[in-house]
Write a protein that holds these residues in place. Structure first.
Motif, short mmCIF file in Angstrom:
data_model
loop_
_atom_site.label_atom_id
_atom_site.label_comp_id
_atom_site.label_asym_id
_atom_site.label_seq_id
_atom_site.Cartn_x
_atom_site.Cartn_y
_atom_site.Cartn_z
N SER A 26 0.78 -1.20 0.00
CA SER A 26 0.08 -0.02 -0.04
C SER A 26 0.89 1.20 -0.13
O SER A 26 0.17 2.26 -0.32
CB SER A 26 -0.94 0.02 1.36
OG SER A 26 -0.36 0.09 2.63
N TYR A 27 2.29 1.30 0.48
CA TYR A 27 2.98 2.21 0.34
C TYR A 27 3.84 2.44 -0.53
O TYR A 27 4.58 3.34 -0.89
CB TYR A 27 3.73 2.39 1.75
CG TYR A 27 4.84 1.07 1.87
CD1 TYR A 27 6.03 1.18 1.25
CD2 TYR A 27 4.25 -0.02 2.23
CE1 TYR A 27 6.63 0.16 1.22
CE2 TYR A 27 5.01 -1.07 2.51
CZ TYR A 27 6.42 -1.16 1.99
OH TYR A 27 7.42 -2.35 1.91
N CYS A 28 3.95 1.56 -1.49
CA CYS A 28 4.97 1.57 -2.75
C CYS A 28 4.68 2.38 -3.81
O CYS A 28 3.56 2.42 -4.39
CB CYS A 28 4.96 0.25 -3.27
SG CYS A 28 6.21 -0.27 -4.60
N ALA A 29 5.36 3.20 -3.93
CA ALA A 29 5.31 4.18 -5.11
C ALA A 29 6.39 3.97 -6.10
O ALA A 29 6.51 4.96 -7.19
CB ALA A 29 5.62 5.61 -4.94
N PHE A 30 7.25 2.98 -6.23
CA PHE A 30 7.93 2.56 -7.22
C PHE A 30 7.43 1.91 -8.44
O PHE A 30 6.31 1.55 -8.39
CB PHE A 30 9.27 1.57 -6.47
CG PHE A 30 9.90 1.94 -5.47
CD1 PHE A 30 11.01 3.08 -5.65
CD2 PHE A 30 9.79 1.48 -4.11
CE1 PHE A 30 11.68 3.56 -4.69
CE2 PHE A 30 10.65 2.16 -3.13
CZ PHE A 30 11.47 3.11 -3.41
N VAL A 31 8.17 1.68 -9.46
CA VAL A 31 7.89 1.27 -10.75
C VAL A 31 7.73 -0.31 -10.57
O VAL A 31 8.75 -1.07 -10.34
CB VAL A 31 8.68 1.20 -11.84
CG1 VAL A 31 8.21 0.88 -12.94
CG2 VAL A 31 8.60 2.87 -12.22
N SER A 32 6.53 -0.96 -10.30
CA SER A 32 6.20 -2.33 -9.96
C SER A 32 4.88 -2.75 -10.71
O SER A 32 3.98 -1.79 -10.30
CB SER A 32 6.56 -2.62 -8.63
OG SER A 32 5.53 -2.26 -7.54
N GLU A 204 3.44 8.31 0.13
CA GLU A 204 3.35 9.04 -1.13
C GLU A 204 1.77 9.36 -1.64
O GLU A 204 0.97 8.51 -1.42
CB GLU A 204 3.91 8.36 -2.49
CG GLU A 204 5.59 8.02 -1.89
CD GLU A 204 6.57 9.32 -2.06
OE1 GLU A 204 5.96 10.37 -2.59
OE2 GLU A 204 7.65 9.38 -1.59
N GLU A 205 1.37 10.39 -2.07
CA GLU A 205 0.01 10.84 -2.46
C GLU A 205 -0.58 9.75 -3.30
O GLU A 205 -1.81 9.75 -3.18
CB GLU A 205 -0.09 12.18 -3.15
CG GLU A 205 0.47 13.43 -2.23
CD GLU A 205 0.35 14.80 -2.87
OE1 GLU A 205 -0.04 14.76 -4.31
OE2 GLU A 205 0.54 15.87 -2.30
N GLU A 206 -0.02 9.30 -4.38
CA GLU A 206 -0.64 8.48 -5.27
C GLU A 206 -0.64 7.11 -4.92
O GLU A 206 -1.11 5.88 -5.50
CB GLU A 206 0.19 8.50 -6.72
CG GLU A 206 1.57 7.80 -6.65
CD GLU A 206 2.87 8.58 -6.07
OE1 GLU A 206 3.78 8.35 -6.40
OE2 GLU A 206 2.36 9.57 -5.53
N THR A 207 -0.12 6.67 -3.58
CA THR A 207 -0.47 5.36 -3.24
C THR A 207 -1.62 5.04 -2.42
O THR A 207 -2.15 6.13 -1.78
CB THR A 207 0.89 4.84 -2.36
OG1 THR A 207 0.81 5.89 -1.14
CG2 THR A 207 2.46 4.91 -3.14
N PRO A 208 -2.03 3.86 -2.21
CA PRO A 208 -3.35 3.85 -1.28
C PRO A 208 -3.10 4.26 -0.10
O PRO A 208 -3.99 4.56 0.81
CB PRO A 208 -3.50 2.12 -1.35
CG PRO A 208 -2.86 1.87 -2.81
CD PRO A 208 -1.78 2.85 -2.78
N LEU A 209 -1.92 4.18 0.54
CA LEU A 209 -1.58 4.51 2.07
C LEU A 209 -1.50 6.01 1.84
O LEU A 209 -2.01 6.70 3.04
CB LEU A 209 -0.12 3.91 2.29
CG LEU A 209 0.29 3.99 3.93
CD1 LEU A 209 1.04 2.98 4.73
CD2 LEU A 209 1.19 5.49 3.80
N GLY A 210 -0.91 6.74 1.27
CA GLY A 210 -0.90 8.06 1.20
C GLY A 210 -2.43 8.59 1.04
O GLY A 210 -2.61 9.60 1.76
#
Length: 386
Positions: A26-32, A204-210
């Motif tokens: 949920s916190y991951c903003a990396f390219v994956s 990060e804003e674009e993540t579910p956690l953000g």
């Protein structure tokens, strides 16, 4: 057997990006890219780009002293695929016989036989994305493993013969208490890894956690508590004999991550894979982020670059200073001047004087480095030097 490719101009690193995961945290903003099974054709695309880059005169003049296969979760692929990829890279590039060869992995993808096969294939360092040993916190950030699985993965890695092991830990997790963080550190020290990377969670804003944090659905520890988490980690790890050699990294003596040291020294490296970056003596090349487009471009015989940037002398100097100051030992002034014909004093002027006067930087006739206080406030200090 490594290929004999002639004179060597200098060392370099090789990064291979495998951007696939069983699920996206949920916190991951990396390219994956989450998927049940990674595409079978992607390793072949990696080797197609490797052949393009290996043909460059620049590459043929380098000895590659580190290889890092990261993700994503590279261990979604079978060991045979990863070992074949490593063997092909050894044929294409001049790889040092003493190279550090790292592989990232998540605990839920590991099994004893896979780890044993990877070790036999030549991987000698493994980096486990543990993040926490507290099941409640792991669930809040969408991790697929639990504390028992993390411990088991470490035991299997040791049984397979991995004598160089990194654990990633994150603090500042939703609802995390100081007691939970102390328990995580205690388990990590019990497992005795050679290296620990310890990061503060950044929403990060674009993540579910953000988005959940912005909506008030999750509450993160405040900055004062996070500062205590960081100090607790530093105190525990230094007492246990680890060196705090970089802002977010600790190691046993002699086990600093050599691949990352090359980044922090702003050295040269090649990047294979979707969204990977190459830096060739100031020329920066970024690959396209989409794995599908990456494969299609290479299948058509084209280079997979999305953008290129040639850094000027001043930009390269500034980047080298900022990266190098993340290291506890800082930078040697003579090496900076020899490399760029610039010094921090001449380039930064009054900004440098202010940071020294504030006790955030120290400089003598040999080195410039963050002070003890500056090391604890590294991000704020380095922002002044951008």
């Amino acid at each position: 057997m490594e290929q004999n490719i002639g004179p060597v101009a200098g060392p370099a690193g090789l990064y291979v990006h495998i951007p696939f995961c069983l699920g996206k945290c949920s916190y991951c903003a990396f390219v994956s890219w989450p998927c049940r099974r990674p595409p079978a054709g992607y390793p072949a695309a990696l080797l197609s780009q490797a052949r393009q880059l290996a043909a460059l005169p620049w590459s043929r003049q380098r000895c590659f002293t580190t290889i890092f296969i990261g993700g994503g979760t590279p261990t979604m692929y079978p060991a045979a695929v990863l070992n074949e990829l490593l063997a092909e890279l050894r044929q294409l590039f001049a790889i040092s016989p003493a190279a550090e060869i790292s592989l990232e992995a998540n605990p839920d993808t590991l099994r004893p036989e896979l780890l044993a096969e990877l070790r036999r294939g030549g991987f000698n360092r493994i980096s486990l994305g543990v993040q926490s040993f507290t099941d409640e916190l792991l669930q809040k950030i969408g991790r697929r493993h639990d504390a028992v699985g993390a411990r088991q993965a470490v035991a299997w890695a040791r049984q397979a013969g991995f004598a160089n092991l990194n654990l990633d830990l994150i603090y500042g997790l939703p609802g995390q208490s100081r007691r939970q963080w102390a328990a995580d550190l205690a388990v990590a020290l019990e497992l005795a890894p050679e290296h620990l990377a310890i990061y503060q969670l950044t929403p990060e804003e674009e993540t579910p956690l953000g988005r959940a944090v912005a909506a008030g659905e999750l509450v993160l520890p405040d900055q004062d508590l996070c500062a205590e988490f960081e100090q607790d980690a530093r105190r525990s790890l230094l007492t246990a004999g680890y060196e705090h050699y970089e802002v977010a990294n600790y190691c046993r003596p002699g086990y600093a991550c050599r691949h990352n040291l090359n980044y922090w020294h702003n050295g040269s490296y090649l990047g294979l894979g979707a969204a990977a970056v190459s830096c060739l003596a100031g020329l920066r090349l970024m690959n396209v982020a989409s794995p599908g487009r990456y494969r299609r471009l290479l299948a058509a015989g084209r280079a997979p670059y999305a953008e290129a940037e040639a850094l000027g002398l001043a930009a390269s100097f500034r980047e080298t200073v900022i990266m190098g100051l993340r290291l506890r030992r800082g930078l040697r002034l003579a090496e900076l001047e020899q490399r760029f014909a610039l010094t921090p004093r001449h380039y930064y002027g009054t900004i440098l004087d202010e940071l020294i006067a504030q006790g955030l930087l120290v400089m003598d006739h040999e080195r410039i480095a963050l002070s003890e206080r500056g090391f604890a406030l590294a991000n704020q200090v380095l922002h002044r030097l951008v």
